[in-house]
Design a protein around this motif. Structure first.
Motif, short mmCIF file in Angstrom:
data_model
loop_
_atom_site.label_atom_id
_atom_site.label_comp_id
_atom_site.label_asym_id
_atom_site.label_seq_id
_atom_site.Cartn_x
_atom_site.Cartn_y
_atom_site.Cartn_z
N HIS A 193 0.84 -1.20 0.00
CA HIS A 193 0.00 0.00 0.00
C HIS A 193 0.87 1.26 0.00
CE1 HIS A 193 -3.42 2.59 0.80
NE2 HIS A 193 -2.77 3.12 1.81
N GLU A 230 -3.07 -2.02 -7.17
CA GLU A 230 -4.47 -1.71 -6.89
C GLU A 230 -5.34 -2.97 -6.98
OE1 GLU A 230 -4.81 2.95 -8.38
OE2 GLU A 230 -5.34 1.32 -9.76
N LEU A 231 -5.13 -3.76 -8.02
CA LEU A 231 -5.92 -4.98 -8.19
C LEU A 231 -5.65 -5.95 -7.05
CD1 LEU A 231 -7.88 -6.50 -10.02
CD2 LEU A 231 -5.91 -7.42 -11.26
N LEU A 259 -4.59 -5.33 -3.95
CA LEU A 259 -5.15 -4.84 -2.69
C LEU A 259 -6.68 -4.89 -2.68
CD1 LEU A 259 -2.76 -1.80 -2.21
CD2 LEU A 259 -2.87 -3.80 -0.72
N ARG A 260 -7.30 -4.51 -3.82
CA ARG A 260 -8.76 -4.51 -3.86
C ARG A 260 -9.33 -5.93 -3.77
NH1 ARG A 260 -7.02 0.02 -3.95
NH2 ARG A 260 -6.83 -0.67 -1.78
N GLU A 311 -9.24 -7.00 -0.20
CA GLU A 311 -10.26 -6.31 0.59
C GLU A 311 -11.65 -6.88 0.29
OE1 GLU A 311 -9.75 -2.26 -0.49
OE2 GLU A 311 -7.85 -2.04 0.58
N TRP A 312 -11.96 -7.07 -0.98
CA TRP A 312 -13.27 -7.62 -1.36
C TRP A 312 -13.42 -9.04 -0.80
CZ3 TRP A 312 -12.36 -6.14 -7.17
CH2 TRP A 312 -12.41 -4.75 -7.30
#
Length: 254
Positions: free
Chosen positions: A17, A236-237, A239-240, A243-244
């Motif tokens: 991050h 970004e992909l 980390l997202r 999280e999802w």
């Protein structure tokens, strides 16, 4: 008790991050006319790739202790595992990510007629770059197939002669209520599983090696600023998705 490996992964995600913020800052402040800026971007890219190498080194250390815990890795969410290949992202996914990000940026420019695609953008891959990416994709898919075939052989070994014989012997002991014999067979179980664990560790090593090799190959095809944009998209992909996945797992367990 907190799993120390999961803690290490959370620390790695935190570093990813932070790295993402550095990449975004570099992209927003890029000066295409400053050659020193390209040198700075290359250093940042090297640091970013080093973080991925750090992650695979961590996995390798885990594999030496307990390779079974990597199928799937305990720190992945169910969502991440659903998209996994050999305990991680499929190497050719990096190429799909590049093409998808390029397409998104081209479409954004068409939607905003005041925008201009520049050589700094992933939406403006040159013909020579596209040819190199295409060749890389073919090579990567070929290597993925070889690793998948190795994995298939390991999976088939779950029913080889040694496993079936051992299963039969222990099953007979259980039927005869020979608890002492069952307990004494632990050593034989370990000896039977050992070569399969070694084979799994080798498959994981090959898969992670191809992941790193593909990541570096994609970046080498790109200009420094394009490499930064690609790494932003990758982080970004990553980390997202995590999280999802955490959200989905929480909803499922609530």
């Amino acid at each position: 008790m907190t799993d120390p490996v999961n803690t290490l992964f959370e620390c790695w995600l935190g570093e990813l991050h932070t790295n993402l913020q550095q990449l975004v800052f570099a992209a927003n402040n890029h000066n295409p006319n400053d050659h020193k800026d390209d040198s700075s971007l290359r250093n940042l890219i090297d640091q970013s790739v080093g973080r991925y190498r750090q992650y695979y080194n961590m996995k390798s250390a885990v594999a030496k202790k307990d390779v079974f815990s990597l199928f799937p890795p305990s720190w992945l969410t169910s969502l991440e595992d659903a998209f996994s290949w050999m305990g991680g992202w499929q190497p050719s996914t990096a190429i799909h990510l590049l093409y998808s990000k390029s397409s998104v940026q081209v479409e954004a420019c068409f939607a905003d007629l005041t925008s201009v695609i520049t050589s700094d953008d992933l939406g403006d891959l040159s013909l020579s770059q596209i040819n190199l990416v295409d060749a890389l994709q073919k090579k990567t898919v070929c290597e993925e197939r070889k690793i998948s075939e190795k994995m298939a052989k390991v999976q088939e070994s779950a029913a080889d002669t040694s496993m079936v014989d051992l299963s039969n012997v222990i099953s007979e002991m259980i039927r005869d209520e020979n608890e002492e014999g069952v307990n004494a067979s632990d050593g034989r179980v370990e000896l039977t599983l050992e070569p399969k664990m070694d084979a799994l560790e080798e498959v994981m090593r090959l898969a992670d090696g191809l992941r790193m090799e593909t990541l570096k190959a994609v970046i080498e095809i790109l200009t420094p600023i394009q490499g930064v944009y690609f790494l932003i998209a990758a982080a970004e992909l990553r980390l997202r998705l995590h999280e999802w996945g955490l959200k989905k797992d929480t909803e499922k367990n609530s």
